[in-house]
Design a protein around this motif. Structure first.
Motif, PDB file in Angstrom:
ATOM      1  N   LEU A 135      10.874  -2.638  -1.763  1.00 54.05           N
ATOM      2  CA  LEU A 135       9.849  -3.513  -2.336  1.00 54.05           C
ATOM      3  C   LEU A 135       9.187  -4.394  -1.279  1.00 54.05           C
ATOM      4  O   LEU A 135       7.950  -4.484  -1.218  1.00 54.05           O
ATOM      5  N   LEU A 136       9.962  -5.060  -0.437  1.00 53.78           N
ATOM      6  CA  LEU A 136       9.362  -5.954   0.556  1.00 53.78           C
ATOM      7  C   LEU A 136       8.492  -5.184   1.542  1.00 53.78           C
ATOM      8  O   LEU A 136       7.420  -5.670   1.948  1.00 53.78           O
ATOM      9  N   THR A 137       8.920  -3.980   1.911  1.00 51.25           N
ATOM     10  CA  THR A 137       8.104  -3.163   2.816  1.00 51.25           C
ATOM     11  C   THR A 137       6.776  -2.810   2.171  1.00 51.25           C
ATOM     12  O   THR A 137       5.708  -2.898   2.805  1.00 51.25           O
ATOM     13  N   GLU A 138       6.808  -2.402   0.907  1.00 50.01           N
ATOM     14  CA  GLU A 138       5.578  -2.050   0.200  1.00 50.01           C
ATOM     15  C   GLU A 138       4.656  -3.257   0.066  1.00 50.01           C
ATOM     16  O   GLU A 138       3.430  -3.144   0.212  1.00 50.01           O
ATOM     17  N   LEU A 139       5.224  -4.414  -0.203  1.00 47.78           N
ATOM     18  CA  LEU A 139       4.409  -5.620  -0.340  1.00 47.78           C
ATOM     19  C   LEU A 139       3.795  -6.015   1.000  1.00 47.78           C
ATOM     20  O   LEU A 139       2.646  -6.460   1.063  1.00 47.78           O
ATOM     21  N   ARG A 140       4.545  -5.851   2.068  1.00 46.51           N
ATOM     22  CA  ARG A 140       4.004  -6.174   3.382  1.00 46.51           C
ATOM     23  C   ARG A 140       2.843  -5.234   3.736  1.00 46.51           C
ATOM     24  O   ARG A 140       1.819  -5.667   4.290  1.00 46.51           O
ATOM     25  N   VAL A 141       2.992  -3.962   3.407  1.00 44.68           N
ATOM     26  CA  VAL A 141       1.900  -3.005   3.657  1.00 44.68           C
ATOM     27  C   VAL A 141       0.660  -3.415   2.871  1.00 44.68           C
ATOM     28  O   VAL A 141      -0.464  -3.404   3.390  1.00 44.68           O
ATOM     29  N   HIS A 142       0.861  -3.791   1.615  1.00 44.36           N
ATOM     30  CA  HIS A 142      -0.280  -4.211   0.784  1.00 44.36           C
ATOM     31  C   HIS A 142      -0.953  -5.445   1.375  1.00 44.36           C
ATOM     32  O   HIS A 142      -2.189  -5.541   1.412  1.00 44.36           O
ATOM     33  N   ALA A 143      -0.137  -6.388   1.849  1.00 43.81           N
ATOM     34  CA  ALA A 143      -0.700  -7.606   2.434  1.00 43.81           C
ATOM     35  C   ALA A 143      -1.482  -7.301   3.705  1.00 43.81           C
ATOM     36  O   ALA A 143      -2.575  -7.842   3.925  1.00 43.81           O
ATOM     37  N   GLU A 144      -0.953  -6.442   4.532  1.00 42.57           N
ATOM     38  CA  GLU A 144      -1.618  -6.143   5.803  1.00 42.57           C
ATOM     39  C   GLU A 144      -2.917  -5.373   5.593  1.00 42.57           C
ATOM     40  O   GLU A 144      -3.910  -5.604   6.280  1.00 42.57           O
ATOM     41  N   THR A 145      -2.927  -4.449   4.631  1.00 39.96           N
ATOM     42  CA  THR A 145      -4.157  -3.691   4.379  1.00 39.96           C
ATOM     43  C   THR A 145      -5.197  -4.518   3.635  1.00 39.96           C
ATOM     44  O   THR A 145      -6.385  -4.186   3.661  1.00 39.96           O
ATOM     45  N   SER A 146      -4.770  -5.595   2.986  1.00 32.99           N
ATOM     46  CA  SER A 146      -5.696  -6.442   2.214  1.00 32.99           C
ATOM     47  C   SER A 146      -6.163  -7.654   3.003  1.00 32.99           C
ATOM     48  O   SER A 146      -6.976  -8.440   2.495  1.00 32.99           O
ATOM     49  N   ARG A 147      -5.694  -7.834   4.228  1.00 34.37           N
ATOM     50  CA  ARG A 147      -5.840  -9.100   4.943  1.00 34.37           C
ATOM     51  C   ARG A 147      -7.288  -9.569   5.037  1.00 34.37           C
ATOM     52  O   ARG A 147      -7.575 -10.759   4.883  1.00 34.37           O
ATOM     53  N   TYR A 148      -8.211  -8.674   5.301  1.00 35.96           N
ATOM     54  CA  TYR A 148      -9.613  -9.069   5.461  1.00 35.96           C
ATOM     55  C   TYR A 148     -10.498  -8.600   4.292  1.00 35.96           C
ATOM     56  O   TYR A 148     -11.714  -8.581   4.416  1.00 35.96           O
ATOM     57  N   VAL A 149      -9.875  -8.215   3.190  1.00 36.57           N
ATOM     58  CA  VAL A 149     -10.637  -7.711   2.038  1.00 36.57           C
ATOM     59  C   VAL A 149     -10.941  -8.867   1.099  1.00 36.57           C
ATOM     60  O   VAL A 149     -10.056  -9.343   0.366  1.00 36.57           O
ATOM     61  N   TYR A 150     -12.176  -9.322   1.125  1.00 38.10           N
ATOM     62  CA  TYR A 150     -12.611 -10.361   0.195  1.00 38.10           C
ATOM     63  C   TYR A 150     -13.284  -9.672  -0.985  1.00 38.10           C
ATOM     64  O   TYR A 150     -14.300  -8.987  -0.823  1.00 38.10           O
ATOM     65  N   ARG A 151     -12.711  -9.812  -2.165  1.00 33.61           N
ATOM     66  CA  ARG A 151     -13.188  -9.094  -3.360  1.00 33.61           C
ATOM     67  C   ARG A 151     -14.344  -9.857  -4.000  1.00 33.61           C
ATOM     68  O   ARG A 151     -14.187 -10.542  -5.017  1.00 33.61           O
ATOM     69  N   ALA A 152     -15.502  -9.715  -3.385  1.00 31.24           N
ATOM     70  CA  ALA A 152     -16.673 -10.474  -3.818  1.00 31.24           C
ATOM     71  C   ALA A 152     -17.101 -10.112  -5.232  1.00 31.24           C
ATOM     72  O   ALA A 152     -17.663 -10.954  -5.948  1.00 31.24           O
TER      73      ALA A 152
END
Length: 497
Positions: free
Chosen positions: A349-366
């Motif tokens: 779980l923590l690995t999956e959450l970290r991947v999600h956080a890293e891939t979302s880091r610069y994604v601003y959902r305008a």
């Protein structure tokens, strides 16, 4: 305020059941060929296969990330034109050759039976089952109902502890291992505003995601001949925003709103009732914990694409708490519930959450957040929130490495009443207790941090993973708002079943 009486707190009477009845039944495959996994929570590549008349009968799918592959037969397919053994043999041969599942899928796409140009991607298996007009084959337990009751029970367990110092919690309620579900002074199991707001978000989504009008439904079915299924078109940012505002404002003025909720949430919901853009109503600088527990409900809503789930989780937080850390933590809470509901192993779980956080880091959902970040660079704005949440995940990893579950979550990962600390505390309680549901709630509630929010989110995680059967019937039968929790949980589990 504490629900302790002069003679000490009262608890829901427990019916003691042989603990072996709660054990997981483990089965092992002792013979047979190796096969690709049959499930994944990730997006899948798929190709449509037609019969001799050119009618689509089957969708063959694959996902390399989880080494998974399979096929789904359309409900209206002629059984005489479907040969399941053909796909079973083909996939087993691919596994035996040691090739990735999408390699086999590419071979199927190049075969004469494949519909030309139909190789594409679905956001998840549930969408592909919907494309085939088949019910999604969810786990046998009812995880939406389990998560919702887990959230409410955790909230009720943590509510009377929230304002007490940790030493007083131990003195009044005993050790964390022995904690039971406390009764309020009037003899009921009362929840806090955490459950009330979670129900507001859940019921808003249930109302916004009703069946599409007939023209939309017909258009959706017509897309099956092209082998593609879009995200539900009626779940637009505008529709979801309207539904969320309506339910949050209704909660603000409800006579049940008597649980001493935070001033930030009250003021924001009051402002949402005025004819102003919601970005003017929110507490833009607040990263309080009120939004992160209710974000768990977003992870239960069926038929959401990954982008929709992320956008809605951030939006529901931003309506009251506009700090980027509140948005990112809510996104991660929703994602964690969705992962566990789709059988993500807790160890991953923590690995999956970290991947999600890293891939979302610069994604601003305008499309969901509008001009919330208008005063600064949008990418930098959202990255700040993800960075704080990655630090929270690291704190959980460090705390778990000590193998000392006697530490309360607040001292282990942080006791601030902020979204990132509550997320970390809930994850720690869930994983440190080996995901055993009742121990998870005990550990989460006994904290120097935000007891109600931490235990509510931890309960949602445990319920999403294990289902409703691990909650004692005397708890599920007495917790406040049980009828609303049951209605919403059964509606969403039925959509998944």
């Amino acid at each position: 305020m504490s629900d302790a009486t002069p003679h000490g707190p009262r608890f829901v009477p427990r019916k003691h059941i042989n603990p072996r009845f709660a054990d997981d039944m483990a089965f092992s495959l002792v013979s047979g060929p190796e096969e690709y996994a049959g499930r994944t929570a990730r997006p899948v590549r798929y190709v449509a296969v037609a019969d001799e008349r050119g009618t689509v009968t089957t969708y063959v799918w694959a996902c390399d990330e989880d080494d998974a592959a399979g096929w789904i037969v359309r409900r209206d397919a002629d059984p005489r034109a479907v040969d399941d053994s053909r796909w079973l043999t083909r996939l087993r041969e691919g596994k035996a050759r040691g090739v990735p599942p999408t390699t086999v899928l590419a071979e199927v796409a190049a075969s004469p039976a494949a519909v030309p140009g139909s190789l594409t991607t679905a956001p998840d298996l549930a969408s592909l089952y919907a494309l085939a007009d088949q019910p999604f084959r969810a786990p046998r337990w009812r995880s939406a109902r389990g998560a919702l009751f887990g959230l409410a029970i955790g909230d009720a367990m943590g509510r009377p502890l929230s304002t007490l110092p940790l030493d007083d919690v131990r003195a009044v309620y005993g050790s964390w291992e022995a904690m039971e579900l406390p009764l309020s002074a009037d003899g009921t199991v009362r929840v806090s505003d955490q459950t009330q707001l979670s129900l507001a978000v859940g019921e808003a989504l249930a109302g916004a995601a009703v069946a599409a009008p007939l023209p939309e439904a017909e258009a959706r079915r017509a897309l099956t001949v092209r082998g593609a299924l879009p995200a539900p078109p009626w779940l637009t940012p505008a529709a979801v925003t309207t539904a969320l505002r309506t339910h949050l404002v209704a909660w603000r003025h409800s006579p049940d709103n008597d649980r001493a909720p935070g001033r930030t949430t009250l003021d924001a919901c009051e402002a949402l009732g005025r004819p102003v853009p919601w970005q003017q109503a929110t507490a833009a600088g607040s990263k309080g914990c009120a939004a992160v527990a209710r974000a768990a409900v977003v992870g239960l809503a069926p038929y959401l694409s990954a982008d929709q789930r992320s956008g809605i989780a951030q939006l529901q937080a931003a309506l009251t708490h506009g700090h980027p850390t509140a948005l990112a933590a809510s996104d991660l809470a929703s994602h964690a519930v969705d992962l566990l509901r789709h059988r993500c192993a807790p160890a991953d779980l923590l690995t999956e959450l970290r991947v999600h956080a890293e891939t979302s880091r610069y994604v601003y959902r305008a499309d969901w957040l509008g001009d919330l970040a208008s005063r600064t660079d949008a990418a930098a704005f959202i990255a700040m929130g993800w960075d704080e949440c990655v630090s929270a995940l690291s704190a959980v990893e460090t705390a778990l490495s000590t193998d000392d579950v006697s530490r309360d979550p607040g001292r282990a990962v942080g006791s601030a009443w902020t979204a990132d600390d509550v997320l970390a505390g809930a994850l720690y309680a869930f994983l440190a207790t080996d995901t055993h549901p009742r121990d998870t709630l005990h550990r989460a509630a006994h904290t120097s941090g935000a007891s109600a929010a931490t235990a509510a989110l931890a309960g949602a995680l445990a319920g999403a993973h294990r289902g409703v059967s691990d909650w004692p019937p005397e708890w599920t039968g007495t917790v406040e708002y049980g009828h609303r929790l049951t209605w919403l949980g059964e509606a969403w589990d039925r959509d998944r079943a």
